[in-house]
Design a protein around this motif. Sequence first.
Motif, short mmCIF file in Angstrom:
data_model
loop_
_atom_site.label_atom_id
_atom_site.label_comp_id
_atom_site.label_asym_id
_atom_site.label_seq_id
_atom_site.Cartn_x
_atom_site.Cartn_y
_atom_site.Cartn_z
N MET A 1 0.81 -1.29 0.15
CA MET A 1 -0.12 0.00 -0.06
C MET A 1 0.93 1.13 -0.01
SD MET A 1 -3.14 -1.52 0.14
CE MET A 1 -4.48 -0.14 0.76
N LYS A 2 0.25 2.27 -0.48
CA LYS A 2 1.01 3.58 -0.36
C LYS A 2 1.08 4.44 0.64
CE LYS A 2 1.80 4.61 -5.29
NZ LYS A 2 1.48 5.19 -6.50
N GLU A 7 5.35 3.25 -2.13
CA GLU A 7 4.80 1.90 -1.91
C GLU A 7 5.36 1.23 -0.88
OE1 GLU A 7 1.88 -0.62 -3.15
OE2 GLU A 7 2.44 1.11 -4.41
N TRP A 169 -3.37 -3.61 6.37
CA TRP A 169 -2.01 -4.01 5.62
C TRP A 169 -0.83 -3.96 6.77
CZ3 TRP A 169 2.34 -0.73 5.13
CH2 TRP A 169 2.16 0.50 5.04
N ASP A 174 0.60 -7.14 3.19
CA ASP A 174 0.04 -5.99 2.38
C ASP A 174 -1.60 -6.40 2.34
OD1 ASP A 174 0.08 -3.92 0.66
OD2 ASP A 174 1.13 -5.00 -0.76
N TYR A 175 -2.12 -5.33 2.08
CA TYR A 175 -3.78 -5.21 1.81
C TYR A 175 -4.58 -5.43 3.06
CZ TYR A 175 -2.28 -6.16 -2.89
OH TYR A 175 -1.73 -5.94 -4.26
N TYR A 183 -10.65 -1.67 1.24
CA TYR A 183 -9.74 -0.88 0.40
C TYR A 183 -10.07 -1.07 -1.00
CZ TYR A 183 -6.47 0.10 3.99
OH TYR A 183 -5.70 0.90 5.10
N HIS A 186 -13.59 0.84 -1.78
CA HIS A 186 -13.22 2.34 -1.77
C HIS A 186 -12.44 2.52 -3.31
CE1 HIS A 186 -11.84 6.28 -0.84
NE2 HIS A 186 -10.68 5.99 -1.24
N ASP A 187 -11.21 1.75 -3.53
CA ASP A 187 -10.52 2.22 -4.86
C ASP A 187 -11.59 1.81 -5.89
OD1 ASP A 187 -8.62 2.52 -3.32
OD2 ASP A 187 -7.26 0.59 -3.82
N GLU A 212 -4.06 3.93 8.89
CA GLU A 212 -3.94 3.50 7.61
C GLU A 212 -4.96 3.81 6.69
OE1 GLU A 212 -3.40 -1.12 8.47
OE2 GLU A 212 -4.36 -1.04 6.70
N ASN A 215 -4.69 7.63 5.75
CA ASN A 215 -3.60 7.65 4.90
C ASN A 215 -4.09 7.20 3.51
OD1 ASN A 215 -0.77 7.84 4.28
ND2 ASN A 215 -1.09 5.63 4.02
N HIS A 216 -5.10 6.26 3.34
CA HIS A 216 -5.36 5.77 2.02
C HIS A 216 -6.78 6.60 1.45
CE1 HIS A 216 -5.12 2.62 -1.07
NE2 HIS A 216 -6.53 2.70 -1.32
#
Length: 376
Positions: A1-2, A7, A169, A174-175, A183, A186-187, A212, A215-216
């Motif tokens: 995740m960024k 990344e 994540w 991750d994730y 996530y 949302h994406d 997190e 942040n996303h």
Amino acid sequence: MKVGDTEYRSIWNDDEDPRSVHVIDQRALPFSLEVMTLRSAGEVCDAISGMAVRGAPLIGAAAAWGVFLSFLEHSPESDVYSAVMNDAARLKATRPTAVNLAWAVDYMTDVLNKNADAEVMKRSARALCDMEAERSRSIGVHGLSLIEEIMRKKGGGVVNILTHCNAGWLACVDYGTALAPVYLAHDQGIRVHVWIDETRPRNQGSRLTAWELTNHGVPCTLVTDNAGGHLMQQGLVDIAIVGCDRATASGDVANKIGTYLKALAAYDNGVPFYSAFPVSTFDMSIDSPGQIEIEERDADEVRVIAGMPKNINETQAKNANPSSLYEEEQQVYICHPDMDAVNYGFDVTPARLITGLITDRGICGADKKSILKLLS
Ligand code: MRU
């Protein structure tokens, strides 16, 4: 995740310094993002028991790297195998509840048995991390269908999701587990909103999940641990999704203390309650809640709360470099220092309260027959 433009995974090993492993130090969040470098099995043990590295899939991944680092440390010795097996036992003993830890250590000692070679062991630890990340992504894909269904029923309205502790994540490679479907939704432009329980005593909700998700860019709201029942009574929760540290063959789920109370409230209010985890979290050797060892932690975690002093003003916060900001954190007693306290880290939610299990292989009922079918 960024994080910003970079990344990240919660754990990694790079070719420039292959004899070490890097992790995000969860103790410093949300006040600063600090990377910790681990160079021996002992340092991995300390990072897990000292709570720098937390969350069932992540502690498994860290322990896998611990076995690799142990091999590097001991490989000039004649009895490298016994030395690594000693470290493997130490790694397994760092936390008792999450089954992924033992699973990952066994995975690496199997590799050692078959091929005692540093390059092979490094590749295996990397493969385990990739596999965990891929499992989390698949959990997201399967869980997304539940969120889509609610969104359709609400005619495109916001889907309100309640979660407990941190199953994002940071806790996985991750994730995330419980947060992976969030996530993904949302994406894809689905309007989601997450209720985050603070998760006393270590506050994984307010410190990690809130960091997190924010942040996303996922809309989220922090609530006290006791607010979940009220939110559900008010019709403000469409679905509850939590993680899992160990699931029995009958579908009972051990997760962060307080999960059971959320499941009871969900059951009473007809709110669907799901637990999300990779199949490595099943412990098929047990089939009743009482067989899961519940970690009992230092009672001072109950007596003492840690946080940033309220009078640290915005200018100070902006000017301080991130690590010095974390150092401003203070610990305060919330009761008399001599107060008796007990600190259970986890509880077990019985299968009868669980609507379903979201795994990397699909969604199944929380019962033995469905689990065996899923795993077959
Ligand atoms: O004590 P912790 O911080 O390791 O506990 C973490 C949790 O209980 C998570 O909810 C759990 O590991 C679920 S899966 C990421």
